[in-house]
Design a protein around this motif. Structure first.
Motif, mmCIF file in Angstrom:
data_model
loop_
_atom_site.group_PDB
_atom_site.id
_atom_site.type_symbol
_atom_site.label_atom_id
_atom_site.label_comp_id
_atom_site.label_asym_id
_atom_site.label_seq_id
_atom_site.Cartn_x
_atom_site.Cartn_y
_atom_site.Cartn_z
ATOM 1 N N SER A 71 0.817 -1.216 0.000
ATOM 2 C CA SER A 71 0.000 0.000 0.000
ATOM 3 C C SER A 71 0.847 1.260 0.000
ATOM 4 C CB SER A 71 -0.924 -0.001 1.224
ATOM 5 O OG SER A 71 -0.157 -0.098 2.420
ATOM 6 N N ASP A 72 2.134 1.129 0.247
ATOM 7 C CA ASP A 72 3.049 2.271 0.271
ATOM 8 C C ASP A 72 3.307 2.727 -1.163
ATOM 9 O OD1 ASP A 72 5.469 3.860 0.386
ATOM 10 O OD2 ASP A 72 5.853 3.010 2.365
ATOM 11 N N GLY A 73 3.088 4.013 -1.435
ATOM 12 C CA GLY A 73 3.257 4.533 -2.791
ATOM 13 C C GLY A 73 4.667 4.986 -3.115
ATOM 14 N N GLY A 74 5.589 4.794 -2.185
ATOM 15 C CA GLY A 74 6.950 5.278 -2.398
ATOM 16 C C GLY A 74 7.822 4.286 -3.145
ATOM 17 N N ALA A 75 8.656 4.806 -4.038
ATOM 18 C CA ALA A 75 9.659 3.972 -4.701
ATOM 19 C C ALA A 75 10.964 3.947 -3.909
ATOM 20 C CB ALA A 75 9.922 4.503 -6.111
ATOM 21 N N LEU A 76 11.268 5.038 -3.207
ATOM 22 C CA LEU A 76 12.559 5.174 -2.541
ATOM 23 C C LEU A 76 12.495 4.957 -1.033
ATOM 24 C CD1 LEU A 76 14.109 8.207 -4.457
ATOM 25 C CD2 LEU A 76 13.855 5.829 -5.157
ATOM 26 N N ASP A 77 11.388 5.350 -0.401
ATOM 27 C CA ASP A 77 11.256 5.173 1.052
ATOM 28 C C ASP A 77 11.605 3.755 1.509
ATOM 29 O OD1 ASP A 77 10.514 7.799 1.505
ATOM 30 O OD2 ASP A 77 8.366 7.381 1.479
ATOM 31 N N PRO A 78 11.156 2.707 0.797
ATOM 32 C CA PRO A 78 11.413 1.339 1.262
ATOM 33 C C PRO A 78 12.892 0.962 1.322
ATOM 34 C CG PRO A 78 9.596 1.366 -0.302
ATOM 35 C CD PRO A 78 10.229 2.718 -0.358
ATOM 36 N N ALA A 79 13.746 1.698 0.618
ATOM 37 C CA ALA A 79 15.177 1.388 0.629
ATOM 38 C C ALA A 79 15.859 1.845 1.909
ATOM 39 C CB ALA A 79 15.860 2.044 -0.572
ATOM 40 N N ILE A 120 12.173 15.670 -1.699
ATOM 41 C CA ILE A 120 13.467 15.944 -1.097
ATOM 42 C C ILE A 120 13.906 14.847 -0.127
ATOM 43 C CG2 ILE A 120 12.462 17.364 0.748
ATOM 44 C CD1 ILE A 120 15.924 17.712 -0.988
ATOM 45 N N ASP A 121 12.971 14.196 0.578
ATOM 46 C CA ASP A 121 13.373 13.145 1.503
ATOM 47 C C ASP A 121 13.895 11.909 0.774
ATOM 48 O OD1 ASP A 121 10.651 13.689 0.980
ATOM 49 O OD2 ASP A 121 9.963 12.154 2.347
ATOM 50 N N GLY A 122 13.586 11.790 -0.538
ATOM 51 C CA GLY A 122 14.081 10.659 -1.296
ATOM 52 C C GLY A 122 15.592 10.615 -1.386
ATOM 53 N N VAL A 123 16.250 11.762 -1.252
ATOM 54 C CA VAL A 123 17.699 11.796 -1.359
ATOM 55 C C VAL A 123 18.348 11.099 -0.165
ATOM 56 C CG1 VAL A 123 18.156 13.985 -0.168
ATOM 57 C CG2 VAL A 123 19.587 13.308 -2.089
ATOM 58 N N TYR A 124 17.618 10.963 0.921
ATOM 59 C CA TYR A 124 18.113 10.200 2.074
ATOM 60 C C TYR A 124 17.822 8.709 1.922
ATOM 61 C CZ TYR A 124 18.749 8.780 6.984
ATOM 62 O OH TYR A 124 19.166 8.156 8.145
ATOM 63 N N MET A 125 16.708 8.376 1.314
ATOM 64 C CA MET A 125 16.206 7.007 1.343
ATOM 65 C C MET A 125 16.991 6.048 0.446
ATOM 66 S SD MET A 125 13.932 7.630 3.534
ATOM 67 C CE MET A 125 13.173 9.133 4.165
ATOM 68 N N ALA A 126 17.186 6.399 -0.816
ATOM 69 C CA ALA A 126 17.783 5.456 -1.767
ATOM 70 C C ALA A 126 19.309 5.545 -1.861
ATOM 71 C CB ALA A 126 17.148 5.627 -3.136
ATOM 72 N N ALA A 129 10.196 25.466 1.214
ATOM 73 C CA ALA A 129 11.412 24.933 1.838
ATOM 74 C C ALA A 129 11.035 24.232 3.143
ATOM 75 C CB ALA A 129 12.410 26.054 2.096
ATOM 76 N N TRP A 130 10.474 23.037 2.994
ATOM 77 C CA TRP A 130 10.061 22.251 4.160
ATOM 78 C C TRP A 130 11.291 21.912 4.996
ATOM 79 C CZ3 TRP A 130 9.287 16.362 4.195
ATOM 80 C CH2 TRP A 130 8.732 15.965 5.415
ATOM 81 N N GLY A 131 11.226 22.227 6.287
ATOM 82 C CA GLY A 131 12.387 22.071 7.149
ATOM 83 C C GLY A 131 12.892 20.647 7.238
ATOM 84 N N VAL A 132 12.011 19.722 7.581
ATOM 85 C CA VAL A 132 12.423 18.333 7.752
ATOM 86 C C VAL A 132 12.978 17.771 6.445
ATOM 87 C CG1 VAL A 132 11.574 16.000 8.240
ATOM 88 C CG2 VAL A 132 10.915 17.896 9.721
ATOM 89 N N GLY A 133 12.411 18.197 5.307
ATOM 90 C CA GLY A 133 12.940 17.760 4.023
ATOM 91 C C GLY A 133 14.383 18.192 3.831
ATOM 92 N N ASN A 134 14.690 19.438 4.174
ATOM 93 C CA ASN A 134 16.070 19.909 4.097
ATOM 94 C C ASN A 134 16.966 19.131 5.056
ATOM 95 O OD1 ASN A 134 16.594 22.849 2.548
ATOM 96 N ND2 ASN A 134 14.456 22.342 2.914
ATOM 97 N N GLY A 135 16.425 18.750 6.202
ATOM 98 C CA GLY A 135 17.183 17.928 7.144
ATOM 99 C C GLY A 135 17.499 16.553 6.582
ATOM 100 N N TRP A 136 16.510 15.931 5.917
ATOM 101 C CA TRP A 136 16.762 14.639 5.273
ATOM 102 C C TRP A 136 17.911 14.754 4.274
ATOM 103 C CZ3 TRP A 136 15.063 10.448 7.391
ATOM 104 C CH2 TRP A 136 13.769 10.313 7.906
ATOM 105 N N LEU A 165 20.520 16.897 4.040
ATOM 106 C CA LEU A 165 21.859 17.016 4.620
ATOM 107 C C LEU A 165 22.234 15.757 5.389
ATOM 108 C CD1 LEU A 165 22.212 20.721 5.766
ATOM 109 C CD2 LEU A 165 22.417 19.688 3.517
ATOM 110 N N GLY A 166 21.241 15.127 6.030
ATOM 111 C CA GLY A 166 21.495 13.871 6.730
ATOM 112 C C GLY A 166 21.967 12.781 5.783
ATOM 113 N N SER A 167 21.475 12.811 4.557
ATOM 114 C CA SER A 167 21.900 11.833 3.559
ATOM 115 C C SER A 167 23.394 11.929 3.300
ATOM 116 C CB SER A 167 21.133 12.061 2.256
ATOM 117 O OG SER A 167 21.710 11.335 1.184
ATOM 118 N N ILE A 168 23.890 13.141 3.162
ATOM 119 C CA ILE A 168 25.295 13.323 2.807
ATOM 120 C C ILE A 168 26.212 12.810 3.899
ATOM 121 C CG2 ILE A 168 27.078 15.060 2.347
ATOM 122 C CD1 ILE A 168 24.949 16.671 0.846
ATOM 123 N N VAL A 169 25.943 13.164 5.155
ATOM 124 C CA VAL A 169 26.847 12.695 6.209
ATOM 125 C C VAL A 169 26.720 11.190 6.427
ATOM 126 C CG1 VAL A 169 27.080 14.895 7.422
ATOM 127 C CG2 VAL A 169 25.213 13.360 8.058
#
Length: 424
Positions: free
Chosen positions: A73-81, A157-163, A238-245, A247-251
């Protein structure tokens, strides 16, 4: 955190918080900066990875199936990773090859990677979409869609953290799985690393706003930010948590590479030879330098809004819009990001070379800012241990609580502890 109902990305970031806690206590077994869990964290990690694999949809996406819904039921392609790195850790450090659950877990993780490589929708790069010098010539020709819809692909934007974080962990695991004469001949693992870094760079490119902050959702067909996501929100905000995801991806990626370098490249092996050969490539240096630059460029822009927007020392839900509610999680995410970066600059074997322009004065300012943000976030924790005022699940349109808020509180504390130990 573990008592909260979780979607695929929430399962992933919760598992990641436990995984980074486990890495820390393994490195510093006599530490007293963080509380010791009453149960071995390996038990939790195994359970979370097992469930994510058990509830994979038939197309290969982890942690998406609810009840008997085979399609997920999850519509995300990247979240599951997002949970994939924890699953890889379980396979490599907890399960023996003879364990009956090892083979199905390995298949599930391989299927997740295959989904990203073959099945996930992408936005094809057209002429004029990106500057000519943005990426090496052998760059990814498509940007992974965050959603699984091939008719309406979108970049969230949160996809950059997930996959990309999973792709890096999978690549390093893939290299080790085929240790031996064959490993220097295999090309897939380094292609996965290149692709992961390309995805980060491309996501930042398409989602960058004139302010320097990052927008939320980009419509791949329209080549423009989406509108009317939900009341009061559209893709150009500029959703805050999205921007956090982001930068969190990079580190997280840099930390994974540095940890691999530290643990696997101290002795002469074919794995070491192959990894160092990848590191020494000109294109690798360009990619890693670009990713490091995205972090150091975006971080001070986000921080510039902290002192202006909230007497609580936090940020607004839309970073540059003081009419939106004050939100807790971005402070945790930025604090965690800074502490992790500073720790890598202290004792990282690999990452330092990509941040040579950061002087001691900059590091001192960032350390003080990370501590201030942490104190502001800790003040929002109630007697039940719940982080209050985070962008709240399940709709993320109001202040409340969320699994990711709990997970980032742990990631922040682990990052801070790592930094303190590196500085001692």
């Amino acid at each position: 955190m573990l008592t909260m109902q979780r979607a695929s990305w929430e399962q992933g970031v919760a598992a990641q918080a436990l995984l980074e806690y486990e890495h820390y206590v393994a490195r510093y077994p006599k530490q007293d900066l963080l509380p010791k869990l009453q149960v071995d964290p390996m038990v939790y990690l195994y359970g979370m990875a097992h469930e994510a694999c058990l509830r994979a949809s038939v197309d290969g996406r982890l942690a998406t199936r609810v009840n008997s819904d085979d399609e997920g039921s999850d519509g995300g392609a990247l979240d599951p990773a997002c949970v994939g790195e924890a699953g890889i850790f379980v396979l490599e450090h907890i399960l023996a090859s003879s364990d009956s659950t090892a083979e199905p877990m390995r298949k599930a993780i391989d299927d997740m990677m295959n989904y990203l490589l073959v099945k996930a929708p992408r936005m094809e790069i057209r002429e004029g979409d990106i500057p000519e010098n943005l990426l090496p010539k052998d760059h990814d020709q498509g940007v992974l869609s965050h959603t699984k819809s091939h008719k309406n692909p979108q970049l969230w934007i949160d996809g950059v953290y997930m996959a990309p974080t999973f792709m890096v962990s999978y690549a390093l695991s893939d290299l080790e799985r085929f240790e031996g004469a064959d490993s220097t001949q295999r090309t897939s693992w380094w292609q996965y690393l290149d692709s992961a870094l390309d995805q980060v760079i491309l996501y930042f490119h398409f989602l960058r706003l004139p302010s320097g902050l990052l927008g939320h959702i980009y419509d791949c067909n329209a080549r423009a930010f989406s509108v009317d996501i939900r009341p009061g929100m559209n893709g150009s905000k500029a959703w805050g948590v999205g921007n956090g995801w982001a930068l969190g991806s990079i580190v997280r990626i840099l930390n994974a590479l540095d940890r691999f370098f530290e643990q696997r490249c101290t002795q002469e092996t074919t794995v070491r030879t192959a990894f160092l050969r990848w590191l020494e490539k000109v294109d690798t240096s360009k990619r890693l330098g670009s990713v490091a630059g995205l972090l150091t460029y975006t971080l001070p822009i986000i921080l510039s809004y902290n002192d202006l927007t909230s007497t609580e020392g936090l940020f607004h839900n839309i970073i540059d819009d003081p009419s939106t509610f004050v939100e807790t999680n971005l402070a945790q995410m930025i604090s965690a990001t800074i502490f992790r970066l500073l720790q890598l600059l202290k004792n990282g074997s690999l990452v330092k070379r990509y941040f040579s322009d950061l002087d001691d004065a900059w590091k001192e300012i960032m350390a003080a800012k990370a501590e201030s943000l942490r104190n502001s976030a800790v003040a929002k924790v109630d007697k039940w241990g719940m982080v209050r005022g985070t962008c709240s699940s399940p709709r993320f349109d109001r202040p409340g609580t969320a699994t990711e808020g709990q997970a980032w509180a742990i990631l922040m504390e682990v990052g801070r502890a790592e930094f303190i130990m590196a500085s001692s």
